[in-house]
Motif scaffolding. Sequence first.
Motif, mmCIF file in Angstrom:
data_model
loop_
_atom_site.group_PDB
_atom_site.id
_atom_site.type_symbol
_atom_site.label_atom_id
_atom_site.label_comp_id
_atom_site.label_asym_id
_atom_site.label_seq_id
_atom_site.Cartn_x
_atom_site.Cartn_y
_atom_site.Cartn_z
ATOM 1 N N GLU A 53 -3.146 -1.966 8.844
ATOM 2 C CA GLU A 53 -3.304 0.084 8.518
ATOM 3 C C GLU A 53 -2.815 1.365 9.740
ATOM 4 O O GLU A 53 -2.094 2.249 9.290
ATOM 5 N N TRP B 52 0.415 -1.002 -0.038
ATOM 6 C CA TRP B 52 -0.108 0.115 -0.157
ATOM 7 C C TRP B 52 0.850 1.067 -0.225
ATOM 8 O O TRP B 52 1.465 1.302 0.957
ATOM 9 N N TYR C 159 -6.395 -7.290 -0.868
ATOM 10 C CA TYR C 159 -4.970 -6.648 -0.816
ATOM 11 C C TYR C 159 -4.451 -7.407 0.431
ATOM 12 O O TYR C 159 -3.308 -7.990 0.477
ATOM 13 N N ILE D 196 -7.501 0.240 2.887
ATOM 14 C CA ILE D 196 -6.974 -0.620 1.933
ATOM 15 C C ILE D 196 -7.691 -1.236 1.372
ATOM 16 O O ILE D 196 -8.314 -1.913 2.139
#
Length: 202
Positions: free
Chosen positions: A57, A4, A15, A11
């Motif tokens: 994240e 990313w 992924y 995201i």
Amino acid sequence: MNKWQYLTPGIPDSYFIRGKVPMTKEEVRAIVMGKLRLKEDSVLVDVGAGTGSVSIEAALMTTGGMVYGIEHNEEALKLQAENKKAFGVENFEILQGRAKEVIKTIPLYDRVFIGGSGGELKEILHEVNNRLPAGGRVVITAVTIETSARALEELKNNTFEDIEVIAVSISRGRNTGKYTLMEAQNTINIISASKGGIVNEG
């Protein structure tokens, strides 16, 4: 190499290596990131980390901080390790065990996300209430009304302030030949609060 390359949250789900483990979906995850109010040096505890999507994240945003993902499910732990490697995050530590016990071993943290409590929500929030510094944030996601009600009750019974609950309903477009149909996903309640007390900006 990190999969990313952007600064924005959310995201895409595709992924992540997912398996059959529940995962906080990308749109909800983006809102959760906003409610956590992360700083570059924040230390986050992700309770019920699942595939590690929230942890990853957060790790990408808190490059000067740390993320601890607590999980007891064996498949989820394996997926977390695979996703950690895929995204190249080093500031993400995977912790195995029951959250109400494992969280006691983490020395310092100022953010907590609870995506799954395994029936231990009361005990977890009691520990978080005792350890979270003033101004620290806790965010909880819940699918059922019962879990949402328990979360609100426990937050109110402890020293949390600015308690907020929102319901997020997402519909995804599905291609059916020439047309696109909108399919509703489960409504997710996102509950957030700050720890009360005097904030030390030190």
